[in-house]
Design a protein around this motif. Sequence first.
Motif, PDB file in Angstrom:
ATOM      1  N   ARG A   1     -16.535 -10.535 -38.272  1.00  0.00           N
ATOM      2  CA  ARG A   1     -15.610  -9.429 -38.043  1.00  0.00           C
ATOM      3  C   ARG A   1     -15.092  -8.804 -39.332  1.00  0.00           C
ATOM      4  O   ARG A   1     -14.370  -7.793 -39.267  1.00  0.00           O
ATOM      5  CB  ARG A   1     -14.429  -9.903 -37.194  1.00  0.00           C
TER       6      ARG A   1
ATOM      7  N   GLU B   1      -9.748  -6.798 -38.118  1.00  0.00           N
ATOM      8  CA  GLU B   1     -10.553  -5.720 -38.694  1.00  0.00           C
ATOM      9  C   GLU B   1      -9.682  -4.765 -39.505  1.00  0.00           C
ATOM     10  O   GLU B   1     -10.084  -4.319 -40.596  1.00  0.00           O
ATOM     11  CB  GLU B   1     -11.286  -4.963 -37.594  1.00  0.00           C
ATOM     12  N   GLU B   2      -8.496  -4.444 -38.992  1.00  0.00           N
ATOM     13  CA  GLU B   2      -7.587  -3.556 -39.724  1.00  0.00           C
ATOM     14  C   GLU B   2      -7.114  -4.220 -41.010  1.00  0.00           C
ATOM     15  O   GLU B   2      -7.062  -3.573 -42.065  1.00  0.00           O
ATOM     16  CB  GLU B   2      -6.391  -3.189 -38.837  1.00  0.00           C
TER      17      GLU B   2
ATOM     18  N   LEU C   1      -7.743  -6.176 -32.556  1.00  0.00           N
ATOM     19  CA  LEU C   1      -8.366  -5.460 -33.670  1.00  0.00           C
ATOM     20  C   LEU C   1      -7.610  -5.625 -34.981  1.00  0.00           C
ATOM     21  O   LEU C   1      -7.954  -4.992 -35.984  1.00  0.00           O
ATOM     22  CB  LEU C   1      -8.477  -3.966 -33.329  1.00  0.00           C
TER      23      LEU C   1
END
Length: 256
Positions: free
Chosen positions: A61, A31-32, A28
Amino acid sequence: MPLFIGTSGWQYKDWRGVLYPADLPVRLWLEEYAARFATVEVNNAFYRLPTRENFEAWRDRVPSDFVVAVKASRYLTHVKRLRDPGEPVDRLMTHAAGLGARLGPVLLQLPPTLRADPALLDACLACFPPSARIAVEPRHDSWWIPEVREVLRSRGAALCWADVRARPVTPLWRTADWGYVRFHEGRAQPWPRYGRQSLETWAERIAHTWPEGADVYAYFNNDPGGAAVEDAMTFGRAARREGRRVTRLPERVEQT
């Protein structure tokens, strides 16, 4: 348009606890990153060109306003050394097209042993689509001649302004109506951080060279210890003091 500020890559283990919360899974991290920055330079494309499917997956994404700069494969710049550029350029751009509207500039970082050859550079730049934004980062002093500057200007390519140890290692030529800046290593502590005064000087240079509304892309390549993240934040604040609108930046770093 804003000043685009980001880092050269996003997947560094030592950024856990700096940019990424300690408990956030690696899967992830993009995305962060994209929630806190609006642009990234894909530096690892130099070592291995991602597939078009990889680029498409990244496109899906990140937000619609996110911009991805792509460092050209070393096959074009270091193996072929810009010779016979047609096939490598076509492959690069076909793969990168998977980013769609999120594709930003393409960076050609030349080998430090490659001496100036304006005709060779011109032939390579001619292979890119006219709409592509190409930045060129030569690393041999023989390139700093009027003939090279004219090739860049005539092709609308930007000379990449590069900084190593808090000083420019390229001429500060403006060869296009947009700009590209790379920060490789500062002199502040802890290494390889940049000092505030150095970043303020760079913000002034950019503000005095390109008018408000021109696109300028700035990437920090000094990733160890999260230095790139903190320096991007400091640089963004300096640019705002110069009256520049900048893309989103982290408001703080994580605490380990």
